[in-house]
Write a protein that holds these residues in place. Structure first.
Motif: not given
Length: 402
Positions: A218-234
């Motif tokens: 969703a952010l990438g579609a608006g040209g917003i750069r981000s990285v996401w990390q899946a952790r145990a609870d979050t």
């Protein structure tokens, strides 16, 4: 692996293949020439040194003739084809380029077999048989090449994911205070070195799903750069604002919310992402367990202060609202709902009555009951602050209909 059988390559084909082995150096040069002249736009061997390419072409041509001549088992699972596939995958050569090279090599071998057959006076039936056997060998070696290539790609992806995971964990842990690490993280994660950042933490629900659905897309579609990390609870996101207001980014994320999530305030640069992560966790802690909401820390500072000190939170609730909380559930919930509505109405009994669908005098009577229970007036700046904070420390009570 089983050795080739008689119906795989007839004795005449084996003899032609064995004789052609002497021509491998010449055939190798032919294959190299074909690679770069036959549809050169399909060729992408830039990462491969010429000596490496020549050596691999020679090994491949030799292996085709060795299998066809019955000198080695094959072609399925052949170690030469597997090693070439593995090596080229590591070098980044596209698989399509390798398969094309194997087909070109098959053509070069076929031409060599025809030359040998002509020189020996071999009949057309034997030549046709040799062609069938030879292309069977090439297909088998190509299959082995593809399997090895894709296995190597998957292993590389796993290693890349592990390196990326470790990099993001170090970033969230505050390691970006180090200049060298900060530069490496920016380069490998495709994030700007300078500029403001936002960190978002989304809790996993009881079903294991994160509270945000597809945030990076969703952010990438608006040209917003981000990285996401899946952790145990979050699920944790590091978002580059790049001149955007935090509210703009959060508005893109809120429609994706399906549980509890918290966002930090904007921080300056990657060096402060570790701090932002802690602040986002604090914001998340202010959201009740049953809520479906993405909150920003700047909008939840009073609640955040309470979350940061659980013991003070417990004491504040007990000292301020303890006698009310001790009442039977029905009376307790009614009194808490009335107090919440009165404070939200800026201490106007009339406005609170409108919110609660009851008479103004009913509100005043309930407020007198609360005052008698807690043993002090409800008016004044100190009372307003303490009561508001104490209510914030509780899960919001269910609305009560008089």
């Amino acid at each position: 692996m089983d050795a080739p059988t008689a119906d795989f390559a007839a004795p005449s084909s084996q003899e032609l293949a064995a004789a052609a082995l002497d021509d491998v150096p010449v055939l190798t040069e032919r294959l190299l020439a074909a690679i770069f002249t036959d549809n050169p736009e399909w060729t992408d061997y830039a990462p491969v040194p010429r000596a490496d390419l020549r050596e691999a072409c020679g090994r491949y041509l030799s292996r085709v003739l060795e299998v066809l001549g019955g000198q080695v088992p094959g072609p399925d699972g052949d170690d030469v084809a597997a090693e070439i596939g593995r090596h080229r995958a590591e070098q980044g050569v596209p698989l399509e380029v390798m398969l094309r090279t194997f087909r070109l090599g098959g053509r070069i071998v076929w031409e060599a077999l025809v030359e040998r057959a002509s020189a020996r006076g071999v009949g057309p039936d034997a030549v046709i048989e040799a062609a069938t056997a030879m292309w069977t060998v090439v297909d088998g070696l190509s299959s082995t090449l593809s399997t090895s290539y894709r296995s190597t790609e998957l292993e590389q992806l796993r290693r890349d994911d592990q390196r990326r995971h470790a990099l993001v964990e170090d970033l969230l842990g505050g390691r970006a205070q180090d200049d060298a690490f900060r530069r490496r993280a920016a380069e490998q994660l495709d994030l700007p070195l300078a500029g403001s950042y936002l960190v978002v933490v989304a809790a996993h629900g009881a079903d294991g799903r994160a509270a945000l659905r597809g945030p990076q897309t969703a952010l990438g579609a608006g040209g917003i750069r981000s990285v996401w990390q899946a952790r145990a609870d979050t699920l944790v996101g590091v978002i580059a604002l790049e001149q955007r207001a935090p509210a703009t980014v959060l508005e893109r994320l809120r429609p994706l919310t399906r549980g509890r999530a918290g966002a930090s305030p904007a921080v300056a640069g990657l060096a402060q992402v570790g701090l932002a992560h802690q602040l986002a966790l604090t914001a998340l802690g202010t959201v009740p367990d049953t809520a479906v909401e993405l909150v920003s820390l700047p909008d939840r500072l009073p609640e955040a202060l309470l979350v940061a000190s659980p013991e003070l939170r417990r004491r504040l609730v007990q000292d301020t609202l303890g006698p009310v909380l001790a009442r039977p559930p029905k009376e307790r919930d009614m009194l808490l709902a009335t107090l919440t509505a009165w404070l939200a109405a800026e201490c106007s009994a009339g406005d609170a009555a409108h919110r609660l669908y009851c008479h103004r005098n009913t509100v005043l009577n309930r407020l007198q009951r609360i005052s008698a229970l807690v043993g002090r007036p409800l008016t004044g700046r100190r009372a307003y602050v303490e009561l508001s904070l104490a209510l914030s420390a509780l899960d919001p009570p269910e609305p009560v209909t008089p």
